[in-house]
Design a protein around this motif. Structure first.
Motif, PDB file in Angstrom:
ATOM      1  N   PHE A   8       0.961  -1.321   0.118  1.00  0.00           N
ATOM      2  CA  PHE A   8       0.181   0.072  -0.027  1.00  0.00           C
ATOM      3  C   PHE A   8       0.835   1.335   0.036  1.00  0.00           C
ATOM      4  N   PHE A   9       1.956   1.276   0.707  1.00  0.00           N
ATOM      5  CA  PHE A   9       2.846   2.396   1.068  1.00  0.00           C
ATOM      6  C   PHE A   9       3.835   2.468  -0.085  1.00  0.00           C
ATOM      7  N   PRO A  10       4.241   3.693  -0.726  1.00  0.00           N
ATOM      8  CA  PRO A  10       5.313   3.589  -1.379  1.00  0.00           C
ATOM      9  C   PRO A  10       6.902   3.561  -1.044  1.00  0.00           C
ATOM     10  N   ASN A  11       7.798   3.428  -1.672  1.00  0.00           N
ATOM     11  CA  ASN A  11       9.269   3.162  -1.052  1.00  0.00           C
ATOM     12  C   ASN A  11       9.373   4.564  -0.364  1.00  0.00           C
ATOM     13  N   PRO A  12      10.167   4.437   0.704  1.00  0.00           N
ATOM     14  CA  PRO A  12      10.406   5.598   1.308  1.00  0.00           C
ATOM     15  C   PRO A  12      11.487   6.397   0.671  1.00  0.00           C
ATOM     16  N   MET A  13      12.560   5.761  -0.104  1.00  0.00           N
ATOM     17  CA  MET A  13      13.344   6.523  -1.146  1.00  0.00           C
ATOM     18  C   MET A  13      12.656   7.335  -2.233  1.00  0.00           C
ATOM     19  N   ASP A  14      11.722   6.820  -2.806  1.00  0.00           N
ATOM     20  CA  ASP A  14      10.681   7.408  -3.612  1.00  0.00           C
ATOM     21  C   ASP A  14      10.187   8.644  -3.146  1.00  0.00           C
ATOM     22  N   ILE A  15       9.747   8.556  -1.840  1.00  0.00           N
ATOM     23  CA  ILE A  15       8.949   9.855  -1.266  1.00  0.00           C
ATOM     24  C   ILE A  15      10.172  10.715  -1.046  1.00  0.00           C
ATOM     25  N   ALA A  16      11.292  10.274  -0.366  1.00  0.00           N
ATOM     26  CA  ALA A  16      12.540  11.311  -0.402  1.00  0.00           C
ATOM     27  C   ALA A  16      12.699  11.990  -1.674  1.00  0.00           C
ATOM     28  N   GLN A  17      12.657  11.221  -2.751  1.00  0.00           N
ATOM     29  CA  GLN A  17      13.047  11.812  -4.127  1.00  0.00           C
ATOM     30  C   GLN A  17      12.024  12.868  -4.356  1.00  0.00           C
ATOM     31  N   MET A  18      10.725  12.556  -4.074  1.00  0.00           N
ATOM     32  CA  MET A  18       9.690  13.432  -4.580  1.00  0.00           C
ATOM     33  C   MET A  18       9.724  14.690  -3.697  1.00  0.00           C
ATOM     34  N   LEU A  19      10.030  14.673  -2.385  1.00  0.00           N
ATOM     35  CA  LEU A  19      10.491  15.700  -1.631  1.00  0.00           C
ATOM     36  C   LEU A  19      11.410  16.729  -2.129  1.00  0.00           C
ATOM     37  N   ILE A  20      12.689  15.872  -2.731  1.00  0.00           N
ATOM     38  CA  ILE A  20      13.963  16.794  -3.013  1.00  0.00           C
ATOM     39  C   ILE A  20      13.345  17.377  -4.484  1.00  0.00           C
ATOM     40  N   TYR A  21      12.439  16.562  -5.220  1.00  0.00           N
ATOM     41  CA  TYR A  21      12.000  17.322  -6.543  1.00  0.00           C
ATOM     42  C   TYR A  21      11.055  18.610  -6.256  1.00  0.00           C
ATOM     43  N   TRP A  22      10.418  18.358  -5.039  1.00  0.00           N
ATOM     44  CA  TRP A  22       9.610  19.793  -4.563  1.00  0.00           C
ATOM     45  C   TRP A  22      10.552  20.842  -3.920  1.00  0.00           C
ATOM     46  N   ARG A  23      11.773  20.587  -3.723  1.00  0.00           N
ATOM     47  CA  ARG A  23      12.656  21.582  -3.567  1.00  0.00           C
ATOM     48  C   ARG A  23      12.844  21.473  -2.000  1.00  0.00           C
ATOM     49  N   ILE A  24      12.653  20.352  -1.263  1.00  0.00           N
ATOM     50  CA  ILE A  24      12.705  20.479   0.049  1.00  0.00           C
ATOM     51  C   ILE A  24      14.307  19.981   0.373  1.00  0.00           C
ATOM     52  N   PRO A  25      14.940  20.562   1.333  1.00  0.00           N
ATOM     53  CA  PRO A  25      16.375  20.534   1.411  1.00  0.00           C
ATOM     54  C   PRO A  25      16.370  19.066   1.559  1.00  0.00           C
ATOM     55  N   TYR A  26      17.566  18.464   1.090  1.00  0.00           N
ATOM     56  CA  TYR A  26      18.119  16.937   1.045  1.00  0.00           C
ATOM     57  C   TYR A  26      18.274  16.571   2.414  1.00  0.00           C
ATOM     58  N   ARG A  27      18.711  17.271   3.232  1.00  0.00           N
ATOM     59  CA  ARG A  27      18.754  16.875   4.713  1.00  0.00           C
ATOM     60  C   ARG A  27      17.380  16.422   5.311  1.00  0.00           C
ATOM     61  N   TYR A  28      16.534  17.418   5.088  1.00  0.00           N
ATOM     62  CA  TYR A  28      14.904  16.990   5.581  1.00  0.00           C
ATOM     63  C   TYR A  28      14.352  16.088   4.813  1.00  0.00           C
ATOM     64  N   ALA A  29      14.559  15.887   3.497  1.00  0.00           N
ATOM     65  CA  ALA A  29      14.039  15.005   2.884  1.00  0.00           C
ATOM     66  C   ALA A  29      14.274  13.338   3.059  1.00  0.00           C
ATOM     67  N   MET A  30      15.593  13.241   3.692  1.00  0.00           N
ATOM     68  CA  MET A  30      16.173  11.950   3.956  1.00  0.00           C
ATOM     69  C   MET A  30      15.711  11.488   5.321  1.00  0.00           C
ATOM     70  N   LEU A  31      14.749  12.520   6.050  1.00  0.00           N
ATOM     71  CA  LEU A  31      14.440  12.006   7.267  1.00  0.00           C
ATOM     72  C   LEU A  31      13.173  11.060   7.167  1.00  0.00           C
ATOM     73  N   VAL A  32      12.486  11.085   5.991  1.00  0.00           N
ATOM     74  CA  VAL A  32      11.494  10.155   5.729  1.00  0.00           C
ATOM     75  C   VAL A  32      11.830   8.601   5.683  1.00  0.00           C
ATOM     76  N   PRO A  33      12.847   8.520   4.945  1.00  0.00           N
ATOM     77  CA  PRO A  33      13.257   7.070   4.855  1.00  0.00           C
ATOM     78  C   PRO A  33      13.861   6.572   6.020  1.00  0.00           C
ATOM     79  N   MET A  34      14.349   7.387   6.971  1.00  0.00           N
ATOM     80  CA  MET A  34      15.237   7.043   8.036  1.00  0.00           C
ATOM     81  C   MET A  34      14.088   6.823   9.002  1.00  0.00           C
TER      82      MET A  34
END
Length: 135
Positions: A8-34
């Motif tokens: 049901f849920f997407p891959n956490p790295m895909d969510i991080a990649q989406m957040l980076i694409y939306w211009r969220i800083p990389y350090r904060y986007a990587m919190l989701v998969p962690m």
């Protein structure tokens, strides 16, 4: 149970990649998969602490007993969380995350029109439910 949640849920790295694409800083986007990685680990640690407490005579069978005995198990849980986060931070630093301002990914995520419409409909639905519960 795990298979249904995993599908049901997407891959956490895909969510991080989406957040980076939306211009969220990389350090904060990587919190989701962690968080997605370490939340089940911390649940297992808490279960281990409850097992240790029950071996010492502290009852931890029901939800009410677990909530009542939470103050006795919070310090060991915090100690284990700090130890795990220290190991994770060292691992992330040794792998070179955050060394460069931009990040490359192996696959590119494209949002299809149907998925975009689904997201918009879900946002409208959740907004309506939120407004209805507030009013």
């Amino acid at each position: 149970s795990y298979i249904s949640v995993e599908s049901f849920f997407p891959n956490p790295m895909d969510i991080a990649q989406m957040l980076i694409y939306w211009r969220i800083p990389y350090r904060y986007a990587m919190l989701v998969p962690m968080v997605a990685r370490f939340f089940p680990v911390m649940l297992g640690e808490y279960q281990s602490i409850c097992d240790s407490q029950s071996a010492r005579g502290v009852p931890c069978d029901t939800v009410v007993e677990k909530i009542r005995n939470l103050p006795a198990s919070i310090l060991p849980l915090m100690y284990r969380a700090m130890r795990i986060s220290n190991d994770a931070a060292l691992s992330v630093e040794l792998r070179g995350y955050g060394r460069h301002p931009s990040r490359n990914f192996q696959n590119k995520i494209n949002l299809r029109p149907l998925e975009g419409m689904t997201i918009i409909c879900l946002m409208i639905g959740f907004g309506g439910v939120l407004i209805k519960t507030i009013l």
